[in-house]
Design a protein around this motif. Sequence first.
Motif, PDB file in Angstrom:
ATOM      1  N   GLY A   1      63.891  90.112 -55.521  1.00 32.32           N
ATOM      2  CA  GLY A   1      64.844  90.120 -54.417  1.00 32.32           C
ATOM      3  C   GLY A   1      64.897  91.446 -53.684  1.00 32.32           C
ATOM      4  N   LEU A   2      63.808  92.196 -53.755  1.00 30.27           N
ATOM      5  CA  LEU A   2      63.768  93.502 -53.084  1.00 30.27           C
ATOM      6  C   LEU A   2      62.888  93.392 -51.838  1.00 30.27           C
ATOM      7  CD1 LEU A   2      63.288  95.666 -56.283  1.00 30.27           C
ATOM      8  CD2 LEU A   2      65.397  95.348 -54.983  1.00 30.27           C
TER       9      LEU A   2
ATOM     10  N   GLN B   1      64.343  93.067 -62.547  1.00 28.36           N
ATOM     11  CA  GLN B   1      65.190  92.184 -61.751  1.00 28.36           C
ATOM     12  C   GLN B   1      64.475  90.882 -61.453  1.00 28.36           C
ATOM     13  OE1 GLN B   1      67.185  94.156 -58.353  1.00 28.36           O
ATOM     14  NE2 GLN B   1      66.025  95.921 -59.021  1.00 28.36           N
ATOM     15  N   TYR B   2      65.288  89.853 -61.239  1.00 22.74           N
ATOM     16  CA  TYR B   2      64.702  88.553 -60.934  1.00 22.74           C
ATOM     17  C   TYR B   2      65.649  87.763 -60.029  1.00 22.74           C
ATOM     18  CZ  TYR B   2      61.654  84.565 -61.873  1.00 22.74           C
ATOM     19  OH  TYR B   2      60.771  83.525 -61.755  1.00 22.74           O
ATOM     20  N   THR B   3      66.316  88.487 -59.104  1.00 27.75           N
ATOM     21  CA  THR B   3      67.356  87.860 -58.284  1.00 27.75           C
ATOM     22  C   THR B   3      66.829  86.656 -57.503  1.00 27.75           C
ATOM     23  OG1 THR B   3      68.199  90.089 -58.021  1.00 27.75           O
ATOM     24  CG2 THR B   3      69.207  88.375 -56.665  1.00 27.75           C
ATOM     25  N   MET B   4      65.831  86.905 -56.699  1.00 27.86           N
ATOM     26  CA  MET B   4      65.256  85.828 -55.888  1.00 27.86           C
ATOM     27  C   MET B   4      64.699  84.728 -56.787  1.00 27.86           C
ATOM     28  SD  MET B   4      64.820  85.180 -52.633  1.00 27.86           S
ATOM     29  CE  MET B   4      63.745  84.586 -51.345  1.00 27.86           C
ATOM     30  N   GLY B   5      64.106  85.151 -57.880  1.00 30.92           N
ATOM     31  CA  GLY B   5      63.535  84.191 -58.812  1.00 30.92           C
ATOM     32  C   GLY B   5      64.586  83.235 -59.357  1.00 30.92           C
TER      33      GLY B   5
ATOM     34  N   TYR C   1      70.319  81.606 -49.058  1.00 31.43           N
ATOM     35  CA  TYR C   1      69.861  82.867 -49.630  1.00 31.43           C
ATOM     36  C   TYR C   1      68.342  82.983 -49.540  1.00 31.43           C
ATOM     37  CZ  TYR C   1      69.558  86.925 -52.626  1.00 31.43           C
ATOM     38  OH  TYR C   1      69.307  88.193 -53.090  1.00 31.43           O
ATOM     39  N   ILE C   2      67.656  81.881 -49.855  1.00 25.16           N
ATOM     40  CA  ILE C   2      66.196  81.914 -49.820  1.00 25.16           C
ATOM     41  C   ILE C   2      65.696  82.154 -48.394  1.00 25.16           C
ATOM     42  CG2 ILE C   2      64.103  80.535 -50.182  1.00 25.16           C
ATOM     43  CD1 ILE C   2      65.702  79.137 -52.488  1.00 25.16           C
ATOM     44  N   ALA C   3      66.383  81.527 -47.432  1.00 22.51           N
ATOM     45  CA  ALA C   3      65.965  81.692 -46.040  1.00 22.51           C
ATOM     46  C   ALA C   3      66.183  83.120 -45.557  1.00 22.51           C
ATOM     47  CB  ALA C   3      66.721  80.716 -45.145  1.00 22.51           C
ATOM     48  N   ASN C   4      67.264  83.722 -46.015  1.00 21.95           N
ATOM     49  CA  ASN C   4      67.575  85.078 -45.554  1.00 21.95           C
ATOM     50  C   ASN C   4      68.258  85.853 -46.672  1.00 21.95           C
ATOM     51  OD1 ASN C   4      67.844  87.274 -43.914  1.00 21.95           O
ATOM     52  ND2 ASN C   4      69.585  86.475 -42.763  1.00 21.95           N
ATOM     53  N   PRO C   5      67.489  86.405 -47.593  1.00 24.30           N
ATOM     54  CA  PRO C   5      68.078  87.053 -48.767  1.00 24.30           C
ATOM     55  C   PRO C   5      68.911  88.284 -48.394  1.00 24.30           C
ATOM     56  CG  PRO C   5      65.673  87.006 -48.888  1.00 24.30           C
ATOM     57  CD  PRO C   5      66.042  86.508 -47.551  1.00 24.30           C
ATOM     58  N   LEU C   6      69.907  88.550 -49.226  1.00 23.65           N
ATOM     59  CA  LEU C   6      70.740  89.735 -49.011  1.00 23.65           C
ATOM     60  C   LEU C   6      69.918  90.990 -49.256  1.00 23.65           C
ATOM     61  CD1 LEU C   6      73.888  88.607 -50.997  1.00 23.65           C
ATOM     62  CD2 LEU C   6      73.653  88.701 -48.517  1.00 23.65           C
ATOM     63  N   ALA C   7      70.337  92.043 -48.593  1.00 23.15           N
ATOM     64  CA  ALA C   7      69.674  93.327 -48.815  1.00 23.15           C
ATOM     65  C   ALA C   7      70.249  93.949 -50.092  1.00 23.15           C
ATOM     66  CB  ALA C   7      69.898  94.238 -47.625  1.00 23.15           C
TER      67      ALA C   7
END
Lengths: 377, 241
Positions: A251-252, B57-61, B41-47
């Motif tokens: 997520g980076l 980290q594995y936030t998007m995952g 979130y997937i379309a426009n993830p947070l910074a």
Amino acid sequence: MTNDASPNTQPTYYQEVERKGYSRRDFIGFVTMMTAFMGLEKSAIGQVAKALETKPRIPVIWLHFQECTCCSESFIRSSHPIVADILLDKISLDYSETLMAASGFQAEEAMKNTMTKYKGEYILCVEGSVPTGADGVYCMIGGKTSMQILEEAAAGAKAVIAWGSCASNGCVQSAKPNPTKATPIHKLLKANVPLIKVPGCPPIGEVMAGVIVHLVTFGKIPELDRVGRPKAFYSKRVHDSCYRRPFYDAGLFVETFDDENAKKGYCLYKVGCKGPSTYNACGVMKWNNGTSYPIQSGHPCIGCSEENYWDNGRLYERASAFAGFGIEANADTLGKVALAATGVAVAAHAVATNVRKKKLIFELEKEGKQSEQELKS
Amino acid sequence: MANKYLHIHRLRRVYVWELPVRFYHWLNALVIIALIATGFYIANPLAIQSQHEASGQYTMGWIRYIHFAAAYLFFFNFLFRLYWGFVGNKYANWKQFLPISKKFFKEMWYVFRMDIMMLKGKEHMSIGHNAMAGFIYFLTFIAFLVQCLTGFGLYAPMSTWWLPKLFTWVPAVFGGDILTRQIHHWSMWFFILFAVIHVYLVFYHDYVEGRGEISSMGGGWKFIEEEVFERNHHQTPNPEN
């Protein structure tokens, strides 16, 4: 360009390699590389070498229509010199506007000879789309429209290779409003000839060489996916082999091109990378002798090998403009407006309900109160 | 005195939404909320500003994992609902959703006049959902289908299972993942707009009909006036008939 002999008496690829002064070692190096590119096992190296040693060259006609020649440029820059030297430049190419020495009548004659002598045996490579607007006058060579040339040349071809995004899906000249009606060749081929699409703007040189070597080695077209691209090179997304993928999963993301995250090499997803939607081998093969590829150089993938990529959204944004609602409106702006409108409509309806159905609601309440009263007593 | 113009209704309890329908409804609501939230979130993830290494980290995952897991639930739940349209009670039957009879259109027109134009007439039209609602649910099924097709089409190349692989033809039809992804994103807005109107109308019907519309998706009961019940031994869509 010797076209007098039948293909069976033509020299083999290896004979030409030797004649050009390459060593056996160079040849084996080339074969090994090609085998790897085609995604074959190590045991296939011998097979590929044997094929190139024994099989006579296949004549190639390479047509250029609406294009920028970047495919040819990419091809002659593929990492091994034998690719350009032997496969293309010295042996196979009977007709190519860009690379042949002949011009005018001689050139047309060479193409005609190949087409008649090697009917059903030559490979037709097409670079560029075909304009079909105004009866095809936007692209004419030797007094013929590209539509005519394609039809004639494809009729006797063993296989047709659509080089690059122009020939595979129209690329920039077929973007809206497409004034010349630029058309990818699969929509125009009437003859029942196998077609291989090798999209990309340009395709990777090694991929192009790999497709040709596959045709030469196995005498048949490589395994294709649903869209007609060789599976060996187009079955994975750029995203799947991207070395920045761990940043994506973490997520980076790079927020702007000049921020700290860009310097750290984070994922380019939010600055419009089309890697997750693009099927190509860039992340594995890379460009310019395996030096780099756009993402490695800090630029998002623009999805150049995907159909209609010029019209399917902007290069530096994930969200795409919503046709007919102004260039700044994307689906989410439109959605928010619709949501607000729905909210207003719902509120208006709620108010109207209390006005128009006042009597009904009053009666319901009265009924409820009556029951309450009766229960009390 | 109030009795002069008041007629106290006797209500009859009807088991409208069976347990599987209720279960389907709430699971559907839950996974759609999850899908929309993770989808945004997937379309426009947070910074995320983080001092940690990417490897930690594995936030998007995780967000994507939730999206895909919810998608499977959504898909099988959808399939189950289609099945239940053939074996469930008459309020759950597939005929409730397809405008195939003249009567269906007539009732839709009646609902339009009553609930949207707010004209005078008899309030109580159907015991299950009315024809207009049924038709809108039919549209949501189309939207479900679009999301399943485009979603699993995009997911297919990441999977080795045969089920998602059945959808590989979808991106090919749209000429690639770019347009498929956009269709997937645009269609999502239908769900949001639907949810707003749907929730409002549930409150509206509960308010103007007093039949327990809101609670019906909890216990399954709706309360029908005795005289309406007598008039409709079976479900007649339009009381004017």
